[in-house]
Motif scaffolding. Structure first.
Motif, PDB file in Angstrom:
ATOM      1  N   ASP A 299      -9.223   6.684  -1.741  1.00  0.00           N
ATOM      2  CA  ASP A 299      -8.780   5.194  -1.918  1.00  0.00           C
ATOM      3  C   ASP A 299      -9.260   4.152  -0.958  1.00  0.00           C
ATOM      4  OD1 ASP A 299      -7.191   5.394  -4.400  1.00  0.00           O
ATOM      5  OD2 ASP A 299      -5.764   7.031  -3.213  1.00  0.00           O
ATOM      6  N   LEU A 300      -9.144   4.888   0.407  1.00  0.00           N
ATOM      7  CA  LEU A 300      -9.407   4.160   1.758  1.00  0.00           C
ATOM      8  C   LEU A 300     -10.844   3.926   1.470  1.00  0.00           C
ATOM      9  CD1 LEU A 300      -8.964   2.913   4.189  1.00  0.00           C
ATOM     10  CD2 LEU A 300      -9.462   5.403   5.400  1.00  0.00           C
ATOM     11  N   ALA A 301     -11.679   4.608   1.169  1.00  0.00           N
ATOM     12  CA  ALA A 301     -13.238   4.379   1.183  1.00  0.00           C
ATOM     13  C   ALA A 301     -13.348   3.400  -0.141  1.00  0.00           C
ATOM     14  CB  ALA A 301     -13.937   5.760   0.738  1.00  0.00           C
ATOM     15  N   ALA A 302     -12.691   3.581  -1.135  1.00  0.00           N
ATOM     16  CA  ALA A 302     -13.105   2.603  -2.206  1.00  0.00           C
ATOM     17  C   ALA A 302     -12.444   1.152  -1.928  1.00  0.00           C
ATOM     18  CB  ALA A 302     -12.204   3.077  -3.424  1.00  0.00           C
ATOM     19  N   ALA A 303     -11.264   1.123  -1.267  1.00  0.00           N
ATOM     20  CA  ALA A 303     -10.986  -0.120  -0.771  1.00  0.00           C
ATOM     21  C   ALA A 303     -11.599  -0.803   0.416  1.00  0.00           C
ATOM     22  CB  ALA A 303      -9.336   0.123  -0.093  1.00  0.00           C
ATOM     23  N   ARG A 304     -12.120  -0.126   1.124  1.00  0.00           N
ATOM     24  CA  ARG A 304     -13.137  -0.628   2.155  1.00  0.00           C
ATOM     25  C   ARG A 304     -14.248  -0.970   1.410  1.00  0.00           C
ATOM     26  NH1 ARG A 304     -13.214  -3.283   7.023  1.00  0.00           N
ATOM     27  NH2 ARG A 304     -11.536  -1.553   7.816  1.00  0.00           N
ATOM     28  N   PHE A 305     -14.765  -0.329   0.627  1.00  0.00           N
ATOM     29  CA  PHE A 305     -15.975  -0.950  -0.053  1.00  0.00           C
ATOM     30  C   PHE A 305     -15.721  -2.136  -0.818  1.00  0.00           C
ATOM     31  CE2 PHE A 305     -18.923  -0.905  -4.029  1.00  0.00           C
ATOM     32  CZ  PHE A 305     -19.852  -0.805  -3.334  1.00  0.00           C
ATOM     33  N   VAL A 306     -14.670  -2.263  -1.622  1.00  0.00           N
ATOM     34  CA  VAL A 306     -14.215  -3.324  -2.495  1.00  0.00           C
ATOM     35  C   VAL A 306     -14.109  -4.637  -1.629  1.00  0.00           C
ATOM     36  CG1 VAL A 306     -12.379  -4.343  -3.869  1.00  0.00           C
ATOM     37  CG2 VAL A 306     -13.414  -2.304  -4.424  1.00  0.00           C
ATOM     38  N   TYR A 307     -13.397  -4.227  -0.387  1.00  0.00           N
ATOM     39  CA  TYR A 307     -13.241  -5.446   0.537  1.00  0.00           C
ATOM     40  C   TYR A 307     -14.464  -6.095   1.111  1.00  0.00           C
ATOM     41  CZ  TYR A 307     -11.653  -7.343   5.157  1.00  0.00           C
ATOM     42  OH  TYR A 307     -11.167  -8.225   6.040  1.00  0.00           O
ATOM     43  N   LYS A 311     -15.647  -9.973   0.253  1.00  0.00           N
ATOM     44  CA  LYS A 311     -15.886 -10.881   1.403  1.00  0.00           C
ATOM     45  C   LYS A 311     -17.453 -11.387   1.236  1.00  0.00           C
ATOM     46  CE  LYS A 311     -15.197  -9.604   5.564  1.00  0.00           C
ATOM     47  NZ  LYS A 311     -14.989  -9.045   6.993  1.00  0.00           N
ATOM     48  N   GLU A 312     -18.423 -10.704   0.558  1.00  0.00           N
ATOM     49  CA  GLU A 312     -19.617 -11.087   0.560  1.00  0.00           C
ATOM     50  C   GLU A 312     -19.782 -12.061  -0.755  1.00  0.00           C
ATOM     51  OE1 GLU A 312     -21.859  -7.956  -0.373  1.00  0.00           O
ATOM     52  OE2 GLU A 312     -21.936  -6.873   1.660  1.00  0.00           O
ATOM     53  N   THR A 313     -18.906 -11.881  -1.830  1.00  0.00           N
ATOM     54  CA  THR A 313     -18.686 -12.744  -2.650  1.00  0.00           C
ATOM     55  C   THR A 313     -17.980 -13.975  -2.955  1.00  0.00           C
ATOM     56  OG1 THR A 313     -17.274 -11.352  -3.967  1.00  0.00           O
ATOM     57  CG2 THR A 313     -19.728 -10.882  -4.279  1.00  0.00           C
ATOM     58  N   GLY A 314     -17.027 -13.833  -1.853  1.00  0.00           N
ATOM     59  CA  GLY A 314     -15.831 -14.644  -1.791  1.00  0.00           C
ATOM     60  C   GLY A 314     -14.722 -14.518  -2.960  1.00  0.00           C
ATOM     61  N   ALA A 315     -14.801 -13.439  -3.540  1.00  0.00           N
ATOM     62  CA  ALA A 315     -13.604 -12.797  -4.520  1.00  0.00           C
ATOM     63  C   ALA A 315     -12.340 -12.956  -3.765  1.00  0.00           C
ATOM     64  CB  ALA A 315     -14.139 -11.698  -5.321  1.00  0.00           C
ATOM     65  N   GLY A 316     -11.191 -12.945  -4.721  1.00  0.00           N
ATOM     66  CA  GLY A 316     -10.240 -12.637  -4.101  1.00  0.00           C
ATOM     67  C   GLY A 316      -9.179 -13.934  -3.591  1.00  0.00           C
ATOM     68  N   THR A 317      -7.783 -13.706  -3.220  1.00  0.00           N
ATOM     69  CA  THR A 317      -7.283 -14.977  -2.735  1.00  0.00           C
ATOM     70  C   THR A 317      -6.726 -14.803  -1.091  1.00  0.00           C
ATOM     71  OG1 THR A 317      -6.260 -15.567  -5.016  1.00  0.00           O
ATOM     72  CG2 THR A 317      -5.090 -16.520  -3.124  1.00  0.00           C
ATOM     73  N   ARG A 318      -7.023 -15.879  -0.299  1.00  0.00           N
ATOM     74  CA  ARG A 318      -6.750 -15.576   1.065  1.00  0.00           C
ATOM     75  C   ARG A 318      -5.470 -16.319   1.248  1.00  0.00           C
ATOM     76  NH1 ARG A 318     -11.672 -15.135  -0.139  1.00  0.00           N
ATOM     77  NH2 ARG A 318     -13.009 -13.859   1.058  1.00  0.00           N
ATOM     78  N   VAL A 319      -4.426 -15.408   1.937  1.00  0.00           N
ATOM     79  CA  VAL A 319      -3.150 -15.667   2.142  1.00  0.00           C
ATOM     80  C   VAL A 319      -2.819 -15.714   3.635  1.00  0.00           C
ATOM     81  CG1 VAL A 319      -0.722 -15.419   1.709  1.00  0.00           C
ATOM     82  CG2 VAL A 319      -2.443 -14.907  -0.237  1.00  0.00           C
ATOM     83  N   GLU A 320      -2.419 -16.863   3.955  1.00  0.00           N
ATOM     84  CA  GLU A 320      -1.707 -16.834   5.642  1.00  0.00           C
ATOM     85  C   GLU A 320      -0.323 -16.153   5.843  1.00  0.00           C
ATOM     86  OE1 GLU A 320      -3.779 -17.531   8.051  1.00  0.00           O
ATOM     87  OE2 GLU A 320      -5.278 -18.108   6.751  1.00  0.00           O
ATOM     88  N   TYR A 321      -0.117 -15.234   6.776  1.00  0.00           N
ATOM     89  CA  TYR A 321       1.139 -14.749   6.760  1.00  0.00           C
ATOM     90  C   TYR A 321       1.425 -14.522   8.334  1.00  0.00           C
ATOM     91  CZ  TYR A 321      -0.612  -9.935   7.406  1.00  0.00           C
ATOM     92  OH  TYR A 321      -1.383  -8.959   8.164  1.00  0.00           O
TER      93      TYR A 321
END
Length: 321
Positions: A299-307, A311-321
């Protein structure tokens, strides 16, 4: 601080099947080298509850920290939901800052067949093209898609208790590959080069007497000690490879039941084979089994790969917390 929130669609877009094998391969190697750290997963399973909750933390020097918190609700299948529900949190290994929150259902859906594909590419005979799969839930369909993406398949037979004709037809059209409902479990196994069990069965579905010489078996459904998919004869008579010896001996019902019934089963870490520390398949005739319970390090390796991909593609939603 900024947290990157990655939906199921974001995770799926960032983890294509062919590219997903590399991080899974490296995770297994890291575990065998001693570069990865993960405890046995603690499980909260109250008596009478509809499901259970498991926590899967892990660390590597390259990937930092991560923890998957996942609920397993077997009854979800009847509701049209994935049995696995949860979230994966990725943390910086330098500062401990939370970097990303990922949909754990899709992460599990994709990293599991990627690991199975690594095992298949490593252990199956090179000319293995006929697949029989038990179960056509989320994992069953994901395994068909992933294996079809990484090796040439001739036919896939599906063994399931439900009416899977429409799903098989859709997969056939999607993959340009014959995917058919098996006439019987025994006949389907006898004609297969590769067998996958992806169910929540509590008693064996697969009999050793059905397996022809040279078959490779991927057993992925028996990830808790009270479930099993393979009979004791299969475990005792095959070369058995695992994602983790510690996890398999404590959590894999296929192993736990076989050992309880007096069988001697030698478990070889797949990471050792990938590092050339242990032999894999040693003849075209032997039967090999990959017994997988699923690991936090995967899971960790897959999550790091996806992350990194997000970041390269600009996918996802950035949330300030």
């Amino acid at each position: 601080m900024t947290l990157l929130v990655l939906s199921g669609a974001d995770v799926r877009a960032s983890f294509p099947p062919k590219e997903g094998l590399a991080p899974m391969r490296e995770a297994l190697k890291a575990l065998s080298r001693g570069d990865a750290h993960q405890p046995l997963r603690p499980v909260v399973a109250p008596e009478g509850a509809a499901g259970l909750l498991a926590m899967m933390p892990a660390y590597t020097g390259t990937d930092g920290y991560g923890v998957k918190i996942v609920c397993l609700f077997e009854g979800n299948t009847a509701r049209g939901l994935d049995a696995h529900q949860g979230a994966m949190v990725l943390f910086s290994g330098d500062t401990g800052e939370a970097l990303a929150l990922l949909n754990a259902s899709v992460l599990t859906e994709l990293r599991t067949p990627a690991t199975t594909a690594v095992a298949t590419e490593t252990l199956a005979n090179p000319d293995a093209t006929d697949v029989t799969i038990f179960g056509l839930g989320v994992q069953g369909a994901a395994h068909i898609r992933t294996l079809a993406a990484v090796r040439p398949l001739r036919r896939v037979q599906v063994v399931t208790r439900s009416d899977a004709r429409a799903v098989c037809a859709a997969l056939s059209a999607e993959l340009d590959l014959p995917v058919v409902v098996a006439s019987s479990p025994e006949d389907a196994v006898r004609s297969a080069d590769i067998v996958i069990t992806a169910t929540n069965a509590v008693s064996p579905l697969l009999r050793h007497s059905w397996l022809r010489p040279g078959t490779h078996v991927n057993a992925i459904g028996s990830c808790v000690p009270h479930t099993r998919e393979l009979d004791t004869a299969t475990m005792a008579s095959s070369r058995v490879f695992v994602d983790s010896v510690e996890s398999a001996t404590h959590e894999a019902g296929d192993y736990v039941f076989a050992a309880r019934e007096g069988a001697t089963v030698t478990l070889t870490p797949l990471g050792d084979v990938l590092l050339d520390r242990a032999p894999g398949r040693e003849s075209e005739e032997e039967i090999t089994v990959f017994e997988s319970v699923g690991l936090a390090i995967q899971d960790l390796a897959a999550a790091r790969f996806v992350y990194a991909r997000a970041k390269e593609t600009g996918a996802g939603t950035r949330v300030e917390y």
